[in-house]
Design a protein around this motif. Structure first.
Motif, PDB file in Angstrom:
ATOM      1  N   GLY A   1      -0.296   0.502  19.043  1.00 45.35           N
ATOM      2  CA  GLY A   1      -1.379  -0.277  19.617  1.00 45.35           C
ATOM      3  C   GLY A   1      -2.551  -0.554  18.718  1.00 45.35           C
ATOM      4  O   GLY A   1      -3.268  -1.520  18.916  1.00 45.35           O
ATOM      5  N   GLY A   2      -2.789   0.287  17.693  1.00 44.43           N
ATOM      6  CA  GLY A   2      -3.990   0.069  16.894  1.00 44.43           C
ATOM      7  C   GLY A   2      -3.955   0.651  15.500  1.00 44.43           C
ATOM      8  O   GLY A   2      -5.007   0.868  14.905  1.00 44.43           O
ATOM      9  N   THR A   3      -2.778   0.909  14.971  1.00 49.47           N
ATOM     10  CA  THR A   3      -2.649   1.411  13.606  1.00 49.47           C
ATOM     11  C   THR A   3      -1.967   0.366  12.755  1.00 49.47           C
ATOM     12  O   THR A   3      -0.864  -0.088  13.069  1.00 49.47           O
ATOM     13  CB  THR A   3      -1.830   2.717  13.563  1.00 49.47           C
ATOM     14  OG1 THR A   3      -2.487   3.714  14.349  1.00 49.47           O
ATOM     15  CG2 THR A   3      -1.699   3.224  12.132  1.00 49.47           C
ATOM     16  N   LEU A   4      -2.637  -0.024  11.691  1.00 45.20           N
ATOM     17  CA  LEU A   4      -2.094  -1.009  10.765  1.00 45.20           C
ATOM     18  C   LEU A   4      -1.255  -0.297   9.710  1.00 45.20           C
ATOM     19  O   LEU A   4      -1.680   0.703   9.133  1.00 45.20           O
ATOM     20  CB  LEU A   4      -3.216  -1.769  10.079  1.00 45.20           C
ATOM     21  CG  LEU A   4      -2.780  -2.777   9.010  1.00 45.20           C
ATOM     22  CD1 LEU A   4      -2.406  -4.083   9.661  1.00 45.20           C
ATOM     23  CD2 LEU A   4      -3.885  -2.984   7.979  1.00 45.20           C
ATOM     24  N   VAL A   5      -0.081  -0.829   9.436  1.00 49.43           N
ATOM     25  CA  VAL A   5       0.774  -0.289   8.383  1.00 49.43           C
ATOM     26  C   VAL A   5       1.278  -1.445   7.527  1.00 49.43           C
ATOM     27  O   VAL A   5       1.653  -2.501   8.046  1.00 49.43           O
ATOM     28  CB  VAL A   5       1.950   0.537   8.956  1.00 49.43           C
ATOM     29  CG1 VAL A   5       2.797  -0.286   9.924  1.00 49.43           C
ATOM     30  CG2 VAL A   5       2.834   1.088   7.849  1.00 49.43           C
ATOM     31  N   VAL A   6       1.221  -1.249   6.214  1.00 45.68           N
ATOM     32  CA  VAL A   6       1.733  -2.226   5.250  1.00 45.68           C
ATOM     33  C   VAL A   6       2.912  -1.581   4.535  1.00 45.68           C
ATOM     34  O   VAL A   6       2.782  -0.494   3.965  1.00 45.68           O
ATOM     35  CB  VAL A   6       0.662  -2.645   4.237  1.00 45.68           C
ATOM     36  CG1 VAL A   6       1.223  -3.698   3.285  1.00 45.68           C
ATOM     37  CG2 VAL A   6      -0.578  -3.163   4.943  1.00 45.68           C
ATOM     38  N   LEU A   7       4.065  -2.255   4.587  1.00 47.01           N
ATOM     39  CA  LEU A   7       5.291  -1.697   4.037  1.00 47.01           C
ATOM     40  C   LEU A   7       5.966  -2.690   3.095  1.00 47.01           C
ATOM     41  O   LEU A   7       5.916  -3.899   3.342  1.00 47.01           O
ATOM     42  CB  LEU A   7       6.286  -1.357   5.157  1.00 47.01           C
ATOM     43  CG  LEU A   7       5.902  -0.217   6.102  1.00 47.01           C
ATOM     44  CD1 LEU A   7       6.703  -0.322   7.386  1.00 47.01           C
ATOM     45  CD2 LEU A   7       6.136   1.127   5.424  1.00 47.01           C
ATOM     46  N   PRO A   8       6.582  -2.185   2.041  1.00 48.37           N
ATOM     47  CA  PRO A   8       7.438  -3.080   1.252  1.00 48.37           C
ATOM     48  C   PRO A   8       8.670  -3.444   2.060  1.00 48.37           C
ATOM     49  O   PRO A   8       9.164  -2.636   2.851  1.00 48.37           O
ATOM     50  CB  PRO A   8       7.797  -2.235   0.029  1.00 48.37           C
ATOM     51  CG  PRO A   8       7.646  -0.820   0.491  1.00 48.37           C
ATOM     52  CD  PRO A   8       6.552  -0.818   1.508  1.00 48.37           C
ATOM     53  N   THR A   9       9.145  -4.661   1.894  1.00 46.02           N
ATOM     54  CA  THR A   9      10.321  -5.094   2.639  1.00 46.02           C
ATOM     55  C   THR A   9      11.516  -4.219   2.269  1.00 46.02           C
ATOM     56  O   THR A   9      11.785  -4.010   1.080  1.00 46.02           O
ATOM     57  CB  THR A   9      10.643  -6.565   2.334  1.00 46.02           C
ATOM     58  OG1 THR A   9       9.507  -7.359   2.659  1.00 46.02           O
ATOM     59  CG2 THR A   9      11.826  -7.043   3.153  1.00 46.02           C
ATOM     60  N   PRO A  10      12.232  -3.679   3.256  1.00 46.70           N
ATOM     61  CA  PRO A  10      13.336  -2.762   2.964  1.00 46.70           C
ATOM     62  C   PRO A  10      14.580  -3.491   2.471  1.00 46.70           C
ATOM     63  O   PRO A  10      14.701  -4.718   2.600  1.00 46.70           O
ATOM     64  CB  PRO A  10      13.598  -2.111   4.320  1.00 46.70           C
ATOM     65  CG  PRO A  10      13.266  -3.193   5.297  1.00 46.70           C
ATOM     66  CD  PRO A  10      12.079  -3.908   4.696  1.00 46.70           C
ATOM     67  N   GLN A  11      15.485  -2.718   1.935  1.00 49.88           N
ATOM     68  CA  GLN A  11      16.765  -3.294   1.520  1.00 49.88           C
ATOM     69  C   GLN A  11      17.655  -3.585   2.721  1.00 49.88           C
ATOM     70  O   GLN A  11      18.514  -4.458   2.663  1.00 49.88           O
ATOM     71  CB  GLN A  11      17.485  -2.340   0.559  1.00 49.88           C
ATOM     72  CG  GLN A  11      16.792  -2.196  -0.795  1.00 49.88           C
ATOM     73  CD  GLN A  11      17.570  -1.299  -1.737  1.00 49.88           C
ATOM     74  OE1 GLN A  11      18.375  -0.462  -1.305  1.00 49.88           O
ATOM     75  NE2 GLN A  11      17.329  -1.458  -3.031  1.00 49.88           N
ATOM     76  N   ARG A  12      17.451  -2.841   3.802  1.00 51.80           N
ATOM     77  CA  ARG A  12      18.283  -3.026   4.993  1.00 51.80           C
ATOM     78  C   ARG A  12      17.658  -4.096   5.891  1.00 51.80           C
ATOM     79  O   ARG A  12      16.694  -3.849   6.610  1.00 51.80           O
ATOM     80  CB  ARG A  12      18.439  -1.703   5.743  1.00 51.80           C
ATOM     81  CG  ARG A  12      19.137  -0.624   4.931  1.00 51.80           C
ATOM     82  CD  ARG A  12      19.272   0.661   5.711  1.00 51.80           C
ATOM     83  NE  ARG A  12      20.088   0.498   6.897  1.00 51.80           N
ATOM     84  CZ  ARG A  12      20.328   1.499   7.777  1.00 51.80           C
ATOM     85  NH1 ARG A  12      19.783   2.685   7.597  1.00 51.80           N
ATOM     86  NH2 ARG A  12      21.082   1.278   8.826  1.00 51.80           N
ATOM     87  N   VAL A  13      18.206  -5.291   5.798  1.00 45.16           N
ATOM     88  CA  VAL A  13      17.731  -6.433   6.571  1.00 45.16           C
ATOM     89  C   VAL A  13      18.893  -7.030   7.338  1.00 45.16           C
ATOM     90  O   VAL A  13      19.956  -7.300   6.768  1.00 45.16           O
ATOM     91  CB  VAL A  13      17.114  -7.510   5.642  1.00 45.16           C
ATOM     92  CG1 VAL A  13      16.696  -8.729   6.453  1.00 45.16           C
ATOM     93  CG2 VAL A  13      15.933  -6.941   4.877  1.00 45.16           C
ATOM     94  N   ARG A  14      18.699  -7.221   8.637  1.00 43.18           N
ATOM     95  CA  ARG A  14      19.697  -7.913   9.448  1.00 43.18           C
ATOM     96  C   ARG A  14      19.193  -9.333   9.686  1.00 43.18           C
ATOM     97  O   ARG A  14      18.282  -9.540  10.484  1.00 43.18           O
ATOM     98  CB  ARG A  14      19.921  -7.184  10.763  1.00 43.18           C
ATOM     99  CG  ARG A  14      20.708  -5.885  10.608  1.00 43.18           C
ATOM    100  CD  ARG A  14      21.079  -5.261  11.947  1.00 43.18           C
ATOM    101  NE  ARG A  14      20.005  -4.493  12.528  1.00 43.18           N
ATOM    102  CZ  ARG A  14      19.410  -4.731  13.687  1.00 43.18           C
ATOM    103  NH1 ARG A  14      19.779  -5.784  14.404  1.00 43.18           N
ATOM    104  NH2 ARG A  14      18.445  -3.957  14.138  1.00 43.18           N
ATOM    105  N   PRO A  15      19.778 -10.307   8.978  1.00 46.34           N
ATOM    106  CA  PRO A  15      19.267 -11.682   9.056  1.00 46.34           C
ATOM    107  C   PRO A  15      19.423 -12.276  10.451  1.00 46.34           C
ATOM    108  O   PRO A  15      20.391 -12.016  11.167  1.00 46.34           O
ATOM    109  CB  PRO A  15      20.119 -12.432   8.031  1.00 46.34           C
ATOM    110  CG  PRO A  15      20.687 -11.384   7.142  1.00 46.34           C
ATOM    111  CD  PRO A  15      20.878 -10.184   8.015  1.00 46.34           C
ATOM    112  N   GLY A  16      18.469 -13.069  10.812  1.00 50.44           N
ATOM    113  CA  GLY A  16      18.519 -13.837  12.053  1.00 50.44           C
ATOM    114  C   GLY A  16      17.751 -15.126  11.858  1.00 50.44           C
ATOM    115  O   GLY A  16      17.193 -15.381  10.793  1.00 50.44           O
TER     116      GLY A  16
END
Length: 346
Positions: free
Chosen positions: A141-156
């Motif tokens: 609800g109120g915590t910002l997180v910045v992450l590098p894009t992971p290798q595990r991606v399920r395209p859509g």
């Protein structure tokens, strides 16, 4: 529109006219349009939301994206991610930074790991998740997180062919974690306004295409635009396009106490307008309007997709209805007249 907004709009029109033609859109289906993105970066447009730009500027940006059917996450990066990190006091990372949209199935969790943080879980329907260098998300609800894009991606993808990917994290090190003054409801509201603005832009292009085709296509020796039935379609498209644009303007100009109501009205109006515009535009074009060779599907398929993003038309209509009922009969006109007055002042 102020001189500054006209300058921004003109800049975006010029960039997209040069770098977002039919061939560029087709090429985007095979790979991310890096050249277009580089031009937008160099123009300072990808960080607009973190550089002090307000909703009015971001609406101009979103409308231009919709008008050009631009195959890039400019709205998500400049309008949402840059805004979120700036409000949380976090520096926007370099590269393509997309924004998770707050899907109900998201289950991302961040935990302290020594001096840093790690994230585990899945973010669903992330725009251009496969192409991003980083993703910004709100958790709990109120915590910002910045992450590098992971290798595990399920395209859509959505109906418009835009990437909407599932990103899976398993103990990934977060680039930044901070308390956010922006909650999930505020993110959803801003996303809804920007989608509505993009929809208004796409409707403008659908109208232009319909007018051009009706003026060129002949039947019985004269342009089909001379037939009353076709004229009715064109008028309906123009009316709904104008209504969608006006609703977005009112949402931008709304006072804080009117903001939720105005956002709901904008997204609901854009969704209802899209249903009319897409139907009428395809009726004007006939069979050619559904072919890969024609530009119309670039806009109508996006309109169908954007109707459901950041809240469906029905969901926002329900919110409007609950607000009206809560106000009671005596409260309806003051609410409507306050919204109209705000738009006139703007």
């Amino acid at each position: 529109m102020t001189d500054e907004l006209e300058l921004l709009d003109g800049t975006l029109r010029a960039i997209f006219a040069k770098h977002c033609d039919r061939s560029a859109r087709l090429a985007a289906g095979r790979g991310f349009p890096r050249e277009l993105w580089t031009v937008l970066e160099r123009a300072g447009l990808t960080t607009l939301g973190g550089d002090g730009a307000g909703p009015a500027e971001l609406v101009v940006l979103a409308r231009a994206v919709g008008r050009a059917a631009a195959p890039v996450p400019l709205v998500e990066t400049a309008g949402l991610a840059a805004w979120l990190v700036a409000e949380a006091g976090v520096e926007q990372p370099d590269g393509i930074t997309t924004c998770a949209v707050g899907h109900p199935d998201d289950d991302l969790r961040v935990v302290r790991d020594g001096d840093g943080w790690t994230a585990t879980g899945t973010l669903h329907r992330v725009p251009w998740g496969r192409d991003g260098d980083h993703v910004v998300a709100l958790v709990d609800g109120g915590t910002l997180v910045v992450l590098p894009t992971p290798q595990r991606v399920r395209p859509g993808a959505n109906l418009g062919g835009e990437p909407r990917d599932a990103l899976e994290f398993d103990g990934a090190a977060a680039s930044a974690v901070a308390d956010s003054p922006i909650g999930t409801d505020a993110l959803r509201a801003r996303g809804a306004v920007l989608r509505a603005a993009a929809m208004a832009g796409a409707m403008e292009s659908a109208l232009e295409l319909s007018l051009a085709y009706a003026g060129e296509r002949e039947q019985f020796g004269k342009p089909i635009s001379s037939f009353q039935a076709v004229q009715q379609h064109l008028v309906a498209i123009a009316e709904e396009t104008l209504c969608a644009g006006m609703a977005v303007r009112l949402a931008v100009a709304a006072a804080p106490e009117q903001e939720v109501f105005a956002v709901a009205a904008a997204k609901n109006t854009a969704g209802c307008a899209a249903a009319v515009v897409t139907k009428r535009a395809h009726q004007v074009h006939g069979a050619i309007g559904v072919t890969d060779e024609h530009a119309l599907p670039w806009f109508t398929t996006r309109l169908w997709a954007w109707q459901d993003e950041f809240g469906t038309t029905r969901e926002w209509a329900a919110l409007l209805g609950r607000g009206v009922v809560a106000d009671g009969g005596a409260g309806l006109w003051p609410r409507l007249s306050a919204s109209v007055g705000a738009g006139e002042d703007r």
